[in-house]
Structure formats: C-alpha cells, structure tokens
Scaffold this active site. Structure first.
Site, PDB file in Angstrom:
ATOM      1  N   THR A  23       0.746  -1.328  -0.069  1.00 11.90           N
ATOM      2  CA  THR A  23      -0.046  -0.012  -0.067  1.00 11.90           C
ATOM      3  C   THR A  23       0.878   1.044  -0.222  1.00 11.90           C
ATOM      4  O   THR A  23       0.247   2.560  -0.465  1.00 11.90           O
ATOM      5  CB  THR A  23      -1.000  -0.092   1.364  1.00 11.90           C
ATOM      6  OG1 THR A  23      -0.424  -0.425   2.611  1.00 11.90           O
ATOM      7  CG2 THR A  23      -2.176  -0.963   0.792  1.00 11.90           C
ATOM      8  N   VAL A  26       6.769   0.294  -2.492  1.00 15.77           N
ATOM      9  CA  VAL A  26       6.950  -0.497  -3.740  1.00 15.77           C
ATOM     10  C   VAL A  26       8.783  -1.401  -3.617  1.00 15.77           C
ATOM     11  O   VAL A  26       9.887  -0.302  -3.828  1.00 15.77           O
ATOM     12  CB  VAL A  26       6.890  -0.152  -5.555  1.00 15.77           C
ATOM     13  CG1 VAL A  26       7.457  -1.722  -6.920  1.00 15.77           C
ATOM     14  CG2 VAL A  26       6.149   0.565  -5.506  1.00 15.77           C
ATOM     15  N   ASP A 137       7.563  -7.356  15.799  1.00 16.16           N
ATOM     16  CA  ASP A 137       6.615  -7.896  14.885  1.00 16.16           C
ATOM     17  C   ASP A 137       8.072  -8.951  14.359  1.00 16.16           C
ATOM     18  O   ASP A 137       8.224  -9.244  13.299  1.00 16.16           O
ATOM     19  CB  ASP A 137       6.348  -6.720  13.187  1.00 16.16           C
ATOM     20  CG  ASP A 137       5.822  -7.751  12.784  1.00 16.16           C
ATOM     21  OD1 ASP A 137       5.114  -9.203  13.059  1.00 16.16           O
ATOM     22  OD2 ASP A 137       5.555  -7.423  11.525  1.00 16.16           O
TER      23      ASP A 137
END
Lengths: 332, 424
Positions: A23, A26, A137
């Site tokens: 989102t 790239v 994470d």
C-alpha cells in the site's frame, strides 16, 4: 563539519526488477554499481495518501539508521529521486527468509542448525533491546537470510522506542501467532518480553517445522496459546486478572514436563529449559535476551553450525537471480 | 519512478563540505546531467549559526512580529494537543520543528488563510486552487499543524490528519465545513506540502540527537528522581523546562543537557514557597541537602552530558529569566518577593548569572565570523525544487562525534592536570 565518507567513490544504484508492491511502497531489486553488491530499494510513496509520509517508513528510517549489527538488516542509503517526491530506502539484499526454509520439507534441520539460527536471532534482538528499541513484529517471515547464511532481523515498520512509565502503548502489535499473552490480554504497558516470547515461539516452530500456536482469530489465539501452555492465574502471574481482556477464560492446566518432551521429541532437556523460559507466561519472569544468550543451551554440545554451513533453500538453485518467487511473497 | 530499469544516477559526492549542493559533472557518455546532493542532518546549531540563519529568513523589522506570532501559534498548538490528548513531548517536538522550519524558510506575514482573496487574478480553476493552497502554506498556523502531524508520527501518537485539522480549525473559529469539503482538502494539501519541506529541513533525521526519549520534561523528572531531589524542587525544575520548551534552546543542545542545566540552576536557586496543590506533607530538602546533591553531581559520568553543553544551557536559561521573568509560567507559581532575599525573584537569576560569568561555554571560533558562516553550505537557503530536478541523499549528522571529540580533549586535559599535580 566534514563528512565521514569523504573521498568515497561515486555510488550508483540500479533498479533492475520490481519484486513487490504494497500500500505504501514498491520494492525493487538492483545493484550498487561500483561494487556489484545486490541491494533492495524500497520506494515509499509520499504525499499520495491522506496522512502524508507513512509512520512505518518513519520508524524504519529512524531505527535502522541507528542500528548497525550483523544480525540486523542494513539500511545503506536514504534518498529522494528526481521527478518525484518519493523516498527511497536502499537496503541490503537478502534472498531468503526463515519461513520459506521452515516450510521447505526437503531441507533437514540439524539441532545445531536450529541453535545457530536462534543464536543469531537473539544476538540481533539483544542489539535492538540494548538500544531501547522494541521490534514488535518478530516472525520467521521477518528473519531474512543472507547468501552467506547470516540471519538478519528485518521489517522495523512496527518498531518503537521503549515506552515511558506513564505512557500507553497499543497492544495491537505482533502477528497473531507470535503474540505474547500480555498482548492477548490487551496490556497497555509492556517491555522487551514481547519480543522474547515471539522468539520462543519461533524456536518451537524451528523444532516442529510447523507453526506452534496457529490461532484462527484473536479469540482462538487465546485458546490455542493457553491450551498449549496453561492458563495464567493469579498464582503464577500476580495481578494478571486486572488486565483488560482477562475474562471468560477456559482454565487449562500447564503442560507437564513429559507432555513437553513428547511435543518436542528431538529437543534436549536444556533446549526445553530455554524454550520454557522464553515462553514463560508471566512477562516479569520471562528471560531477557542477555539471559537467553548466556543459557547453557548454547554451550552444550553440539556447537551452533557456522552460518556458511547452514542449510539453504535448494529450490532457488545455483543462480540466485532466480529466487525472486520467494521475495514476491514477502509483504511490503 | 516511471522507469524501473536503467540506472538511478545517484552520487555520494566526495567534497569535503557536506550539505552542499554540487552539480555532478556530466560525463561524455552520460545522458543529461542530474543534480545530486548529499544532505547531512545537523540537529544542533551554535547561537551564532542560529542568528545568521534567522537573518536570512526574518527581516530585522519583523523580528518582534515573528516572536509575537510564534507565541500565539504555540498557544494554539498547546490547546490542540490538550484537546487531542497528545503527551507533552509531541508539543516539544512540534515546537522544535516549527522553529527549525523558519531557519530555512522565509517568514512571511500572512493574511488570514480563510479568505480566498488572492491578489493575482487566476486564469483557470486549477490555478485558483493552487493559489489557495499556496496561501494556506504561508499561514503559520497551518505550518504548525504540519509540524504537529510529523511530530505526532515521530512520537508514536497516531491521529488522523483530518481530526487534527478539524480540532485546529475549531480552536481558531474557522468554518471549515463547506458542501464539498474543499476547505479541508486545500488545507490538507498545504499541510502535506509543508510536511515534505520539513522532512527535507530535518534531512529525514528522526532521532534529533538521541535514539530515545528526547523530551526534556520526562528526562528531567527521571534525573531528579535519580539524584534524590524532592517533589517541590522537581516541580520547580519542571516549570522551568516548560518555559524553556518554547525557546530555540532545543536547536542548540541535546535534551539531556538541557535537563541537567535546569537541575543545576534549581539546586543553585534553592527555591522556596512554590505555589502548588500537591504533596504538601512531604518533607522538603534543606539547603544543605541541596548543596550536597549539587556537589556530587557529575554531568558526564551520571548523565553523559559534556560540561560545556550544560554550561551553554545554564547561561541560556538564566538569560531567559533575566529578560522574560514577568512573562514566564514560573512567575505564576512563585511569590513576587523571595522570602530569603526580600527581593523580586528575578534578582536571583541576575545574581546567579554574575556568579556564573566565567563558565566555559562552546568555543564558537569556527563559526563566529559572517564570512565563515557564508562558506558553510549547510546554512545556504535550501532549494526545494532540487529534489524534483535531481537526487538528494540524506544522512545522519555526525555532530555527536564532534561532542565526543570535545569530551576526549576535556578528559585528556584533566588527566594532564592530575599528573601535573601528582608530580609536584
């Protein structure tokens, strides 16, 4: 003020191939022209979205610029390119990740291999923690592998500095399967122990070759976690019942030593000890990265495999240019 | 990026000066030359550098107006963060960004951005819209909202930009509700344009001199606790830090040095009779106790603060109160006349200032002359269109390395002294 790299050669980067799009960014693969070093360029779209530069980009720049460690992904460069307002992050290129390797059943893991990966993960996270940074994470997918076998912690999009005493943190962090019990209970104050839990679950996954606590949704995760490790009580975790989401729990007994032995049939007793202290329900009693690194597990035989001798993904074949499919899977 | 293949001409230029804008020489084969610039962040400036920069952006005649407006804007930001319940460190970072922004961007007196009364006559609708956005971009309140947006992201406090806009506009009594949401949309575009400018001004350096906790007020409370300072003196220090938060001191020395400077001042002032509601029962430290703490305080070994930087902070804070005591927040919490001396509070700061006259502060020999400053590429006005024409590369500054060098000299000097004494 003089620059630290004065006299350095002109460095150029090429963007050879687009390998993923998310989102807000790239990802391209390319090369550092002067030395042919492979790199990945994360091009972050700015200004396009209604809230400006994405917070995860800020975090990635903020923490990776500061952290330099062999087991943490290197941020080589930050630049804006012509014609756009986009921000480019040049990262070292890492062809594989631990998740792909775990899933590749044709690769056999020796106990010394698992020890080596765990050791590198712990060294990386120790460096984060001693710089007061929580990763938040950790999962096999974010543990990338270099061509020489070094493991590197990546994706600092959720990282943050440790909280101040009076500050609320969000408990909605860490990918579900690797989420520590205090987060499952919605704790607003937490510390490095959340990362240590994730490492414990990754350790288990390395031994089992399948996710250890795969909850289907947030509620199921609570059930799966405590069915495997016992429901925390006031006895083994004082004041746990004051946490926001501690209610309507099914009480499971903690697993016996024999049950754990059956579950991890190949693990030595020392390995099980380390696993137990990493997956300690009470975050106050869970071991820290320092304690884990000093654990007997790392000194007992067999010694950890040298990174260069660790198993790699065979699917990629000899030419590392072909390992693009793996990278495509990686979320941006 | 339109073309995904082909090299990205990118230069880490090798000149001795950084922060410079150097044209990359076109080689015979290469396509048209592309401007490539290396930008090194510089979190801190000396006072002469600050003065020089401000001369470029704010005309002498408008200095007073600028500070009046700044005061208003900071009041507005304070109300805004209170309404959206952001912690105080977001305010501190916002103020830092706002003041930093005007080191490199011209300060213009703006007409209210609410009206569409533009001077030029736009020829197309799009042009008219761009004019409105440009006008928003000049509005210091909009600039402040942009600083707040980036500060909140950097400080891990998430709030939608639209919510910040709505609250901000309400505080300013601006009617932002039109049928198409045009006002908010133009304002949003302006805020995002400014955000990208701020990002270039800070050179994408989000650390601001330290990886963690750069908020003076929080550091201060932690340091006071470590030193065993009681509630009332911690409170006094905190009030000072709150006053100092809106000054450009945060652009000069790192926050932990500011915190230590404030604590040293507090221990010297030994305030009594602060007007406060809490912890009335707590035993206050005697002036003897405070002296003991002051004697044992070691800036570097305890708090990693180079002494010259702390001294710089001490002088700045004292100067601030000598000139602004009557307008300060501290003033509201102190009795008008000090019980010990029988004089106004301001005399304590004046007295302290004369005692601290010979403190060793930063040597500005390298940046005191205008000619020297003019040679510093970093201080040149920054061309924002550059990033559209070429590449700019952003790197962390090495200012901290400089501090370490200073420390090293200091320690070597001390060692030399000790060995001299012992040899005698």
């Amino acid at each position: 003020m003089t620059t630290g790299n004065s006299g350095s050669p002109i460095s150029r980067y090429t963007k050879d191939r687009k390998v993923g799009e998310g989102t807000y960014a790239v990802v391209y693969l390319g090369k550092q022209v002067n030395n042919d070093r492979k790199i990945a360029i994360k091009e972050i779209k700015t200004g396009l979205f209604k809230d400006g530069l994405d917070m995860s980009a800020i975090r990635e720049v903020k923490y990776l610029q500061e952290l330099h460690h062999i087991n943490v992904i290197e941020l080589i460069d930050v630049f804006t390119a012509h014609n756009t307002n986009n921000l480019n992050l040049v990262l070292e290129f890492l062809p594989g990740d631990l998740e792909v390797l775990i899933k590749n059943t044709s690769v056999v893991f020796k106990p010394s291999d698992i020890k080596s990966w765990l050791l590198m993960t712990l060294r990386g996270i120790h460096h984060c923690h001693r710089n007061f940074i929580l990763h938040r994470d950790l999962k096999p997918n974010n543990l990338l592998l270099s061509p020489t076998g070094e493991l590197k912690i990546a994706d600092f999009g959720l990282a943050r500095a440790m909280g101040n005493p009076n500050e609320d943190l969000t408990s909605n962090v860490v990918t579900r399967w690797y989420r520590a019990p205090e987060l499952l209970f919605g704790a607003k104050h937490y510390v490095e122990a959340v990362d240590m839990w994730s490492i414990g679950i990754i350790f288990a996954e390395l031994m089992l070759r399948t996710p250890y606590l795969p909850g289907k949704d947030d509620l199921d995760q609570v059930d799966v976690t405590f069915r495997a490790l016992g429901t925390p009580t006031e006895q083994n975790w004082p004041n746990v019942s004051n946490l926001p989401l501690y209610n309507a729990l099914k009480v499971y007994p903690p697993p016996s030593r024999q049950e754990l032995r059956n579950r991890f049939s190949a693990a030595t007793d020392t390995a099980l000890n380390l696993l137990c202290s990493l997956t300690e329900l009470n975050p106050g009693k869970r071991c820290t990265s320092t304690q884990a690194l000093l654990h007997e597990y790392f000194t007992e035989s067999p010694a950890p495999t040298l990174p260069s001798e660790l198993p790699k993904n065979d699917v990629a074949g000899g030419d590392s240019d072909d390992d693009e499919p793996e990278n495509k899977r990686r979320k941006v | 990026m339109s073309a995904s293949d082909g090299p990205i001409p990118h230069v880490s230029q090798s000149g001795a000066k950084t922060g410079s804008q150097q044209q990359h020489p076109p080689s015979s084969k290469a396509p048209p030359p592309i401007v490539a610039v290396t930008q090194v962040s510089r979190p801190f400036f000396t006072s002469s550098e600050l003065k020089y920069l401000l001369q470029q952006t704010i005309p002498e005649s408008k200095k007073v107006l600028y500070s009046q407006k700044k005061h208003q804007v900071f009041q507005f930001v304070f109300q805004l963060i209170k309404t959206v319940k952001f912690p105080l460190r977001v305010l501190a970072t916002t103020m830092n960004y706002y003041q930093r922004y005007f080191l490199f961007n011209k300060w213009e007196e703006s007409t209210s951005s609410g009206t569409n009364g533009t001077t030029g006559t736009p020829t197309s609708v799009q042009e008219a819209h761009e004019l409105i956005i440009k006008q928003h971009e000049r509005d210091p309140f909009v600039i402040a909202m942009s600083c707040l947006l980036l500060a909140s992201k950097n400080e891990d406090c998430i709030k939608k930009l639209k919510d910040i806009q709505v609250v901000g506009n309400k505080l300013r009594d601006i009617d932002d509700q039109d049928s198409k949401g045009l006002y908010l949309d133009f304002q949003r575009k302006a805020i995002l344009n400014i955000e990208f400018k701020i990002l270039q001004v800070i050179k994408f350096d989000f650390l601001n001199g330290s990886t963690m906790n750069t908020s003076v007020d929080q550091l201060l409370v932690q340091f006071c606790k470590k030193l065993g300072i009681d509630y009332i003196h911690t409170m006094y220090s905190w009030l000072v830090s709150f006053d100092i938060m809106s000054t450009p001191l945060c652009l000069m020395i790192p926050s932990h040095c500011i915190a230590v400077a404030i604590i040293i001042i507090t221990l010297n002032v030994k305030p009594k009779d602060i007007v406060h509601k809490f912890n009335r029962g707590e035993q206050q430290l005697s002036s003897h106790d405070l002296n003991v703490i002051l004697e044992s305080l070691d800036c570097y070994s305890q708090f990693r603060c180079p002494e010259t930087l702390v001294n710089e902070g001490i002088i700045y804070v004292l100067d601030y109160y000598v000139h602004n005591m009557n307008y300060s927040i501290l003033n509201e919490y102190m009795p008008a006349i000090d019980a010990d001396t029988g004089k106004e509070q301001i005399f304590k700061f004046m007295d302290l200032k004369s005692r601290f006259n010979d403190l060793k502060i930063l040597d500005e020999a390298s940046c005191s002359e205008r000619d020297m400053l003019r040679q510093d590429y970093y201080l040149k006005p920054w061309d924002y269109s550059l990033s559209a024409k070429g590449c700019s590369r952003f790197m962390l500054g090495n200012k901290r390395a400089r501090f370490e060098l200073e420390l090293q000299f200091e320690q070597e000097y001390k060692k030399k002294k000790v060995s001299e004494v012992s040899s005698v």
